[in-house]
Design an enzyme around this catalytic site. Structure first.
Site, PDB file in Angstrom:
ATOM      1  N   SER A 261       1.954   2.953   4.868  1.00  0.00           N
ATOM      2  CA  SER A 261       3.041   3.488   5.696  1.00  0.00           C
ATOM      3  C   SER A 261       3.706   2.448   6.585  1.00  0.00           C
ATOM      4  CB  SER A 261       2.537   4.657   6.547  1.00  0.00           C
ATOM      5  OG  SER A 261       2.034   5.695   5.733  1.00  0.00           O
TER       6      SER A 261
ATOM      7  N   ALA B 272       0.817  -1.213   0.000  1.00  0.00           N
ATOM      8  CA  ALA B 272       0.000   0.000   0.000  1.00  0.00           C
ATOM      9  C   ALA B 272       0.853   1.266   0.000  1.00  0.00           C
ATOM     10  CB  ALA B 272      -0.933  -0.013   1.210  1.00  0.00           C
ATOM     11  N   HIS B 273       0.160   2.395  -0.115  1.00  0.00           N
ATOM     12  CA  HIS B 273       0.808   3.696  -0.279  1.00  0.00           C
ATOM     13  C   HIS B 273       1.740   4.040   0.879  1.00  0.00           C
ATOM     14  CE1 HIS B 273      -1.935   5.692   2.644  1.00  0.00           C
ATOM     15  NE2 HIS B 273      -2.819   4.825   2.186  1.00  0.00           N
ATOM     16  N   ASN B 274       2.873   4.619   0.520  1.00  0.00           N
ATOM     17  CA  ASN B 274       3.883   5.114   1.455  1.00  0.00           C
ATOM     18  C   ASN B 274       4.591   4.032   2.253  1.00  0.00           C
ATOM     19  OD1 ASN B 274       1.787   7.648   1.302  1.00  0.00           O
ATOM     20  ND2 ASN B 274       3.905   8.333   1.553  1.00  0.00           N
TER      21      ASN B 274
END
Length: 331
Positions: free
Chosen positions: A264, A244-246
């Protein structure tokens, strides 16, 4: 490509200890139970030694700490690590990649501003967008899409159906298998002020992938909300994995199939994530840690620690709990 080898030729590659002899030409490797008398097999664990007696294989590669008997017609090659030795044998018999009749197929759409390196091959119906840069020796199999301002390093291979979205940075010597998604929007939503819907949070970052990374079929690496989602050098990612993102992965991490990182998450170097394991958002997993298959990680993990279960706990503690539960059930 050569289609068969003598046992001496194979041992010249492995540099092992050859015991006994076989006159058969070896046409490939196979499992112990399925091998015929023109095939070589391997044994990397004591529990498989007993299968050698009934195997039809003409030769076997075996860990040098295992006891196994040769006979008059079959050969044994003893090596330090049979699994790594078998990888070398598989490379000998690896069929060639699909052939490109022309380096750049006429149906490929390539923007005039794109920079294409020497020796690139671009298959039918590929799309290469504005200001894309492909290094030397990049291979795009049919139906690959590379969107604007993305850069891809030398000798990276991208298989059919893969989509790399805009502004991503890909290193050299990577392999992306079929239908990989790089740089799709991260999963970001927030309840609207009136409470009647969800507001999509724009994802304006990108994905950065290091060198020698391999990503399995149908896996997804989402772009960051801002900054970058990062996959470190040498990471190996199985099929059907979600990143997932970051999220940030260190060097040489492994993620097995159906596992996933929420937003994250940070992995150190050499982290191993077992199949179907799930990692909660904003979690940090230290270098050298291992997450067992099917585990659910909801908190930080120390470097070198092995965790199991749902929620994941130190492996030793979780095994003790499982033993205690079994004893209670038996009572």
């Amino acid at each position: 490509m050569k289609t068969s080898y003598t046992i001496e030729e194979i041992n010249a590659v492995l540099q092992g200890e050859l015991i006994g002899h076989t006159a058969e030409n070896i046409t490939g490797p196979e499992q112990l139970e399925n091998a015929n008398n023109n095939q070589i097999t391997f044994i990397g664990s004591a529990k498989y030694v007993k299968l050698w007696a009934d195997s039809k294989a003409c030769a076997v590669v075996v860990n040098d700490n295992l006891k196994i008997e040769a006979d008059d017609t079959r050969a044994i090659i003893k090596v330090k690590n049979a699994d790594l030795a078998m990888a070398k044998i598989l490379e000998l018999f690896n069929p060639p990649a699909p052939v490109f009749d022309t380096d750049i197929h006429p149906t490929a759409v390539i923007h005039e501003s794109a920079k294409i390196g020497n020796g690139c091959k671009i298959g039918p119906n590929c799309y290469v967008g504005k200001d894309v840069e492909l290094g030397n020796g990049v291979i795009l199999y049919p139906n690959v899409c590379i969107f604007d301002e993305t850069s891809i390093g030398d000798n990276t291979t991208i298989w059919s159906g893969t989509v790399i979205r805009e502004r991503c940075i890909i290193g050299s010597h990577c392999i992306f298998h079929t239908n990989v998604s790089i740089g799709a929007d991260g999963f970001g939503y927030h309840p609207s002020d009136d409470g009647r819907g969800l507001v999509k949070i724009p994802q304006i970052g990108n994905v950065i992938i290091g060198h020698f990374v391999e990503i399995g079929a149908n896996s997804c690496v989402d772009r960051a909300k801002f900054s970058s989602t990062i996959i470190g050098d040498g990471c190996k990612i199985d099929n059907l994995v979600q990143i997932a993102h970051n999220s940030i992965m260190g060097r040489a991490c492994i993620m097995a199939g159906h596992s996933g990182l929420a937003g994250s998450v940070t992995l150190g170097d050499g982290v191993i994530i077992g199949g179907s394991a799930s990692i909660k958002d904003h979690t940090k997993i230290g270098s050298g840690a291992t997450v067992g298959a099917g585990s659910g990680v909801v908190g930080d993990i120390k470097p070198g620690q092995t965790v199991l279960g749902y929620p994941a706990q130190d492996a030793r503690d979780m095994l003790k709990q499982w033993v205690a539960v079994r004893r209670m059930v038996k009572k």
